[in-house]
Write an enzyme that holds these catalytic residues in place. Structure first.
Site, PDB file in Angstrom:
ATOM      1  N   ASP A  91      49.039   1.698 -65.758  1.00 27.84           N
ATOM      2  CA  ASP A  91      49.886   0.973 -65.031  1.00 27.84           C
ATOM      3  C   ASP A  91      49.478   1.153 -63.132  1.00 27.84           C
ATOM      4  O   ASP A  91      49.806   2.268 -62.948  1.00 27.84           O
ATOM      5  CB  ASP A  91      51.113   0.856 -65.199  1.00 27.84           C
ATOM      6  CG  ASP A  91      52.068  -0.459 -64.916  1.00 27.84           C
ATOM      7  OD1 ASP A  91      51.872  -1.098 -64.158  1.00 27.84           O
ATOM      8  OD2 ASP A  91      52.929  -0.767 -65.753  1.00 27.84           O
ATOM      9  N   ASP A 113      50.162  -4.272 -61.345  1.00 30.62           N
ATOM     10  CA  ASP A 113      51.657  -4.553 -61.004  1.00 30.62           C
ATOM     11  C   ASP A 113      51.648  -5.699 -59.973  1.00 30.62           C
ATOM     12  O   ASP A 113      51.151  -5.389 -58.810  1.00 30.62           O
ATOM     13  CB  ASP A 113      52.454  -3.146 -60.601  1.00 30.62           C
ATOM     14  CG  ASP A 113      54.041  -3.539 -60.603  1.00 30.62           C
ATOM     15  OD1 ASP A 113      54.460  -3.915 -61.596  1.00 30.62           O
ATOM     16  OD2 ASP A 113      54.553  -3.266 -59.276  1.00 30.62           O
ATOM     17  N   GLU A 161      49.614  -8.727 -63.444  1.00 28.31           N
ATOM     18  CA  GLU A 161      51.157  -9.157 -63.694  1.00 28.31           C
ATOM     19  C   GLU A 161      51.253 -10.244 -62.498  1.00 28.31           C
ATOM     20  O   GLU A 161      51.333  -9.993 -61.232  1.00 28.31           O
ATOM     21  CB  GLU A 161      52.044  -8.191 -63.485  1.00 28.31           C
ATOM     22  CG  GLU A 161      53.337  -8.579 -63.477  1.00 28.31           C
ATOM     23  CD  GLU A 161      54.525  -7.559 -63.248  1.00 28.31           C
ATOM     24  OE1 GLU A 161      55.589  -7.787 -63.406  1.00 28.31           O
ATOM     25  OE2 GLU A 161      54.346  -6.932 -62.214  1.00 28.31           O
ATOM     26  N   HIS A 172      59.216  -4.728 -70.288  1.00 30.18           N
ATOM     27  CA  HIS A 172      60.010  -3.646 -69.725  1.00 30.18           C
ATOM     28  C   HIS A 172      60.849  -4.362 -68.636  1.00 30.18           C
ATOM     29  O   HIS A 172      62.295  -3.845 -68.369  1.00 30.18           O
ATOM     30  CB  HIS A 172      59.274  -2.541 -69.065  1.00 30.18           C
ATOM     31  CG  HIS A 172      58.318  -2.914 -67.927  1.00 30.18           C
ATOM     32  ND1 HIS A 172      57.209  -3.404 -68.355  1.00 30.18           N
ATOM     33  CD2 HIS A 172      58.665  -2.726 -66.618  1.00 30.18           C
ATOM     34  CE1 HIS A 172      56.789  -3.910 -66.911  1.00 30.18           C
ATOM     35  NE2 HIS A 172      57.361  -3.354 -66.038  1.00 30.18           N
ATOM     36  N   ASP A 173      60.482  -5.636 -68.432  1.00 29.29           N
ATOM     37  CA  ASP A 173      61.614  -6.359 -67.434  1.00 29.29           C
ATOM     38  C   ASP A 173      62.424  -7.434 -67.951  1.00 29.29           C
ATOM     39  O   ASP A 173      63.340  -8.163 -67.422  1.00 29.29           O
ATOM     40  CB  ASP A 173      60.744  -6.766 -66.403  1.00 29.29           C
ATOM     41  CG  ASP A 173      60.098  -5.912 -65.249  1.00 29.29           C
ATOM     42  OD1 ASP A 173      60.569  -4.905 -65.347  1.00 29.29           O
ATOM     43  OD2 ASP A 173      59.061  -6.065 -64.760  1.00 29.29           O
TER      44      ASP A 173
END
Length: 517
Positions: A97, A199, A263, A324-325
């Site tokens: 990431d 990200d 992302e 994860h969000d």
């Protein structure tokens, strides 16, 4: 030969919550290595690990203090090298990431930048004078609520932070920042990683003049303060595409089909630009539509059709159900339909990403007030924006602490962990394994063409083709049986114990059929 990331499936590991090897209640790299065989048995091709870099953990690793190290909570660089070697030995790719939009304010770069207005690294971050009234330079709002500007009394200016004030945005208009961050990519590629999830890629460049963002006419307080304005000038600026293209050039300079995944939370027509405008950009701009879409067959059929039609020439699709969000799929649609969602994810055209725990039907976990850790929830409590419920430890077995740790985990386990765990071999896990095996066995499912089939009511249906192979998928998104005329062929899989009589789909049933001829 097809690139691995087109035919393969990616598994997201949230490292704090996957497996603890040293008894501190927090997952780590040795723990991930110890569980690699689960990924192999499941049928995965790659794992993506959320941030593991040194960090004060104010946003649990998304506030990076050193881009070329490993946080001691997770282990050492040697532990990482061992994990990478162990993954490769099992035929698994490993993705990291990359968090390029912002660093921790504990990063040495920011400390230098904040030390004085004439420091050589001052322009590595985004500093602006106060407005005429002494307040923030404009009306931009942090994604975690409140102004996106933090005043620094020492130098008399504000710095910009799209997230927490401890996460200062880097100034990507500065060529020195750009060069330093490209070197970070090279550092990890040289070490052998197979790619990166980037990200908040669409955040990385801001309008050069920093005008106010327009008010959102549809804003409701329950949406979270960040939605009070439209992020027209603070995100998705034209200059970001040149940066993404440079990242792609670096990735393409390495062998082994290194992959970049971006992302990007944007409408489809803007998302597609990140495949590349003047030059190739990220291989896979994340497609999050299934996370927010109404769970209705007709809307999903239109969404899938529109997404396929929007893809640029050569653009490869991708799909995700959660991360994860965002709330887990089992909590959004219920366990019965989560089985339908699994079949949808793993039979659509494109690269699927599975979030850890979804393969056993893990749902959001209620977090007691005294256990809340997520800064998003702590800053805007009661709105349901907290991410702790989807980051809880992986339950491996029915031993104390679910086999995750020998100590109390950093977040509570799912309350049904004694029966919902990997060792229990539940029906959801069996379904995922079978679906992933079918993807490996049938090229039509892995890399084949796609065509939507006309269907009515709660039925979503489509076909996948490759050469002479034709596979039909029909999904009942409803709670009553539905008529559907399958072609003659062999039923490869039903989400229920055995397929319905010909011409019918039972409630909550999905079927994969290999058509004759």
């Amino acid at each position: 030969m097809t690139q691995w990331w087109k035919s393969g499936t990616i598994y997201q590991v949230y490292p704090r919550s996957f497996q603890d090897s040293d008894g501190d209640g927090i997952g780590d790299l040795k723990g991930i290595e110890a569980r690699l065989d689960h990924l192999v048995a499941l049928g995965m091709d790659a794992l993506w690990i959320s941030p593991i870099f040194p960090s004060p953990m104010r946003d649990f690793g998304y506030d990076v203090a050193d881009y070329c190290g490993i946080d001691p909570r997770f282990g050492t660089l040697a532990d990482f090298d061992n994990l990478l070697a162990a993954a490769h030995a099992r035929g698994l790719k490993l993705l990291l990431d990359f968090v390029p939009n912002h660093s921790s304010t504990d990063h040495p770069w920011f400390r230098e930048s904040a030390s004085s207005r004439d420091n050589p690294k001052r322009d590595w971050y985004i500093w602006r004078d106060p407005a005429a009234d002494g307040g923030p330079p404009n009306n931009w709002i942090s994604d975690f609520g409140g102004s996106a500007w933090e005043y620094d009394a020492h130098t008399g200016q504000y710095y910009y932070h799209a997230f927490l004030k401890e996460q200062a945005d880097l100034n990507w208009r500065n060529p020195d920042v750009r060069a330093a961050m490209m070197d970070v990519l090279r550092f990890w590629f040289d070490r052998g990683v197979d790619g990166f999830r980037i990200d908040v890629l669409w955040h990385m460049v801001k309008h050069a003049d920093f005008p106010d963002n327009p008010a959102n006419p549809d804003y409701l307080p329950t949406m979270g303060e960040m939605h009070a304005v439209l992020q027209r000038h603070s995100t998705d600026q034209p200059e970001v595409h040149d940066i993404a293209a440079q990242m792609r050039t670096i990735a393409d300079g390495y062998d082994g089909d290194r992959v970049l995944i971006g992302e990007i939370y944007l409408p489809v027509e803007r998302l597609m630009r990140y495949y590349g405008l003047a030059a190739p950009e990220v291989h896979l701009p994340f497609n999050f539509q299934l996370i927010d879409a109404p769970w209705h067959a007709r809307q999903l059929a239109q969404l899938i059709t529109d997404y396929e039609a929007a893809l640029p020439p050569g653009g490869w699709p991708n799909w995700v159900l959660g991360n994860h969000d965002r709330p887990r799929i089992a909590s959004r649609v219920g366990e019965a339909q989560a089985r339908i969602a699994a079949m949808l994810l793993l039979t659509l055209r494109g690269t699927p990403t599975i979030y850890y725990g979804d393969e056993i039907g893990l749902a959001d976990v209620a977090i007691p007030a005294d256990r809340v850790a997520d800064p998003r929830e702590l800053r805007e409590p009661g709105l349901g924006l907290g991410r702790d419920p989807v980051r809880t430890p992986m339950p491996w077995n029915d031993s104390p602490h679910a086999g995750f740790s020998t100590a109390e985990p950093w977040l509570p386990l799912n309350p049904d962990w004694p029966v919902r765990n990997v060792a229990a071999q539940n029906a959801m896990l069996a379904l995922y394994r079978t679906l992933l095996n079918l993807r490996r066995k049938h090229a039509a499912l892995a890399i084949g063409g796609f065509r939507m089939i006309d269907a009515q009511g709660d039925v979503l249906a489509y076909e996948r083709t490759h050469g002479d192979e034709r596979i039909v998928v029909a999904l009942n998104l409803g709670t009553t049986e539905q008529p559907f005329a399958f072609p003659v062929g062999q039923v490869l899989l039903s989400t229920l114990s055995h397929p319905a009589p010909p011409g019918l789909l039972r409630a909550n049933e999905g079927i994969v059929l290999l058509a004759d001829g």
